[in-house]
Enzyme design. Structure first.
Site, PDB file in Angstrom:
ATOM      1  N   ASP A 158       0.867  -1.168   0.000  1.00  0.00           N
ATOM      2  CA  ASP A 158       0.000   0.000   0.000  1.00  0.00           C
ATOM      3  C   ASP A 158       0.909   1.225   0.000  1.00  0.00           C
ATOM      4  O   ASP A 158       2.074   1.140   0.388  1.00  0.00           O
ATOM      5  CB  ASP A 158      -0.892  -0.013   1.242  1.00  0.00           C
ATOM      6  CG  ASP A 158      -1.733   1.241   1.360  1.00  0.00           C
ATOM      7  OD1 ASP A 158      -2.341   1.644   0.359  1.00  0.00           O
ATOM      8  OD2 ASP A 158      -1.759   1.831   2.459  1.00  0.00           O
ATOM      9  N   LYS A 159       0.394   2.360  -0.411  1.00  0.00           N
ATOM     10  CA  LYS A 159       1.217   3.581  -0.418  1.00  0.00           C
ATOM     11  C   LYS A 159       1.110   4.345   0.892  1.00  0.00           C
ATOM     12  O   LYS A 159       2.089   4.510   1.625  1.00  0.00           O
ATOM     13  CB  LYS A 159       0.820   4.497  -1.582  1.00  0.00           C
ATOM     14  CG  LYS A 159       1.647   5.798  -1.616  1.00  0.00           C
ATOM     15  CD  LYS A 159       1.139   6.748  -2.675  1.00  0.00           C
ATOM     16  CE  LYS A 159      -0.138   7.444  -2.263  1.00  0.00           C
ATOM     17  NZ  LYS A 159       0.036   8.420  -1.158  1.00  0.00           N
TER      18      LYS A 159
END
Length: 680
Positions: free
Chosen positions: A368-369
């Site tokens: 995920d960012k």
């Protein structure tokens, strides 16, 4: 873990490429292990068993104490160590099967018949301890569904006539209109029909910056087709409203909301077993009945061999003790416990054996960012004057003075970082602020009118539009992943500022270390737009970036990556990451920044919120996997040697027990080497 950890809760797993192995609830060792001491009764019974063995063994060396005293301790140890083993053996037989539980119990009885009480009690102690710790880890993971369902409020304010009534969310129907007060959770998926506000969608989409919402034009949509609407009109259950009142027309009932789908996605991937456990399950299915048949036949060997019944029975009991796979039973738990303990010392929580084993087999990781590769909050990244007579400090003072009047999350980030850069310098006082939702703000500063906003604000404001050169500067910053804001004083464009969710300081180094550990493919999955995703990827070394993804699309991406690579990990910190974590081979949560759901659903948690711990965890896992394989070879090899020797009478009960326990010690000490692992 799984983070979970071979510890997923009830429900049937849906097979997908790369999924963890399916295992229906109730199979194998999924029994009730509560009792007088609550859910930890089995673990406490096991420890009591070990204590009684130690006391009895110690008393046997003290002159003047009758052997009967030690015998009483051993018999009591049999009860505590064998209670759950006997219970599981009985339940297994009732289902028409045999497991190592049954063989271990019979072997302990055989050892007692032959007078080897210490050996029998030790068999039960080691076996019950391994089981107890396995079940303790499994129980921890069953909270993931509860954590998900608590995200949405239990009731909603539904408009009825000219007023509102509080109703359970289950009572909401498509087309109902609900009122959402400021700073409260939204109760249902729907479309904004009245009011404007900024909504924190991070719990569902993972977006780092709250999204401005506004009413959808009346008559512009059908309630069945709201998925086609622009995101600025749509809201999700479980997201958090900002500072203004919203009225929302419900588009999905509670059972079909985005949040409910998250619960379902997590539930689908809740029941798995460790790869080694699956191997031992298959092995014991054949091994246990074969040993029992062999022992029964050996008891009657006196009918075909010139020997007494007592000799045949003794040989049969020797074979039974030799065949008891004690070393096999603890070969994986001992290595898992050592590996988990070593990881915990380094700040990595590994929830059981399956993730510890699987982590070492990975060649691909999805990240995920927001909050994982990045800090998870916007920061002031650019201060760019566009007039020669305006300095950075002057521009920053103007911006901070104006943005102080706004309660928008981006404004708060600008004020926070701007004041830090300005130190203690005095700021001018702005007033008469007017917000233009989704575009920017206007305020008065002295005799000047100050406008701050995106390009859309100035395209519709008046005839004084930004030049092509200024537009190019803004577009370039946006392509780099920045959220930009043009600043205009009266009719002059005096500067541009930008905010961005910046990469973690250790992200680039951590990804390079992962490559050295053999991770070939690293992709980013984020709800933010593609430009932002690519900008962060360029700064961190991610090999591929995919933006604009909802939770279901993250699951699809993880499944696709698993098809390509075989096994894949998902690293995230938000609720929106939970389904992808559950579907991945190994789910990894960022600790301090992680949501409760991500932590419960994940198999591994980086407790210190340090991405740099991930390469260490993978290296430890690979070392643990090698040790588990070595232990299997030792344990199975010893059984393969001892059974023929005891059948032929070359080895009697004494040597069999010595060799048996010797292999157990080898397995344990080999596993303890993991405690000294230092990484690369």
């Amino acid at each position: 873990m799984k983070w979970n950890s071979s510890h997923k809760a009830a429900g049937q797993h849906v097979h997908q490429p790369g999924d963890k192995h399916a295992h229906a609830a109730g199979d194998g060792h999924n029994h009730t292990h509560g009792g007088i001491f609550g859910k930890n009764t089995e673990l406490i019974f096991s420890l009591i068993c070990g204590g009684l063995i130690g006391i009895g063994f110690g008393l046997s060396f003290i002159d003047g104490i009758p052997p009967l005293v030690s015998m009483i301790f051993y018999i009591t140890a049999y009860f505590f160590g064998g209670y759950f083993t006997a219970k599981e053996a009985a339940q297994t037989i009732a289902r028409g099967g045999f497991e190592i539980d049954f063989l271990m119990f019979v072997a302990a009885i055989g050892a007692a018949i032959l007078g080897s009480w210490v050996e029998g009690a030790l068999l039960l102690f080691l076996f019950s301890l391994g089981h107890a710790l396995e079940h303790f880890a499994m129980e921890k993971a069953r909270k993931s569904i509860a954590a998900l369902t608590e995200l949405a409020p239990k009731t909603a304010l539904r408009k009825d006539g000219n007023g509102t009534n509080e109703v359970p969310i289950e009572a909401l129907r498509k087309g109902d209109v609900i009122v959402v007060r400021p700073n409260t959770k939204i109760a249902a998926d729907g479309v904004v029909v009245k009011g404007s506000s900024s909504v924190n969608q991070a719990p569902i989409t993972g977006e780092s910056i709250p999204v401005d919402k506004e009413p959808a034009p009346e008559g512009s949509f059908k309630i069945e087709e709201t998925g086609k609407l622009d995101d600025k009109y749509r809201v999700f259950a479980g997201t958090i409203n900002g500072n203004d009142l919203l009225e929302i027309q419900v588009s999905k009932e509670a059972s079909d909301s985005t949040l409910s789908r998250l619960v379902q996605l997590v539930n689908e991937a809740q029941t798995q077993k460790s790869p080694t456990q699956q191997f031992t399950d298959r092995f014991e299915r054949f091994f246990v009945p074969a040993v029992l048949i062999l022992v029964v036949l050996l008891c009657f060997a006196f009918l075909v061999v010139d020997e007494t019944f007592s000799t045949s029975f003794y040989r049969a009991m020797s074979v039974l003790v030799a065949a008891s796979p004690c070393a096999l039973a603890i070969s994986t738990p001992s290595a898992v416990l050592s590996g988990v303990a070593r990881a915990a010392r380094a700040g990595v929580l590994i929830k059981g054996g399956r993730p510890l084993e699987d982590l070492g087999s990975l060649t691909a990781i999805a990240f995920d960012k927001t909050g994982t590769l990045t800090e998870g909050k916007p920061k002031l990244t650019k201060i760019m004057p566009l007039k020669t007579d305006v300095t950075e400090v002057q521009l920053l003072k103007i911006v901070v003075a104006v943005e102080t009047l706004s309660d928008h999350p981006i404004a708060k980030a600008i004020v926070r970082d701007g004041k830090e850069k300005l130190g203690g310098e005095d700021l001018p006082a702005a007033h008469d602020m007017e917000a233009v939702l989704g575009k920017g703000i206007k305020a008065a500063l002295g005799n000047d009118a100050i406008f701050a906003g995106n390009l859309a604000l100035f395209e519709s404001l008046d005839e004084s539009k930004p030049s092509a050169e200024i537009v190019a500067v803004v577009r370039k910053a946006e392509q780099e992943g920045h959220t930009t804001m043009l600043i205009r004083r009266n009719q002059e464009y005096i500067g541009m500022i930008a905010v961005m969710d910046t990469p973690r300081a250790e992200a680039k180094g951590a990804l390079e270390a992962l490559q050295r550990e053999g991770i070939r493919k690293m992709i980013m999955l984020t709800g933010d737009n593609q430009a932002v995703a690519e900008a962060i990827a360029a700064q961190t070394g991610i090999t591929e970036a995919r933006g604009g993804l909802l939770p279901e699309q993250k699951v699809e991406a993880v499944t696709q990556l698993a098809q390509q690579e075989g096994k894949v990990a998902m690293v995230g910190d938000g609720v929106n990451d939970a389904p992808a974590m559950a579907r991945s081979t190994v789910g990894i949560a960022m600790g301090a920044a992680g949501s409760d759901v991500a932590l419960e659903t994940a198999d591994i948690a980086l407790m210190g919120d340090k991405l740099s711990l991930l390469p260490f965890a993978i290296g430890l896992s690979r070392h643990a996997k090698k040790i588990i394989q070595q232990n299997l070879i030792v344990s199975l090899g010893m059984v393969a040697i001892l059974i023929p020797l005891t059948i032929l009478g070359i080895a009697t009960i004494g040597p069999a027990v010595v060799a048996h326990e010797g292999s157990t010690l080898i397995v344990v000490f080999n596993a303890l080497r993991l405690l000294a692992y230092q990484g690369k």
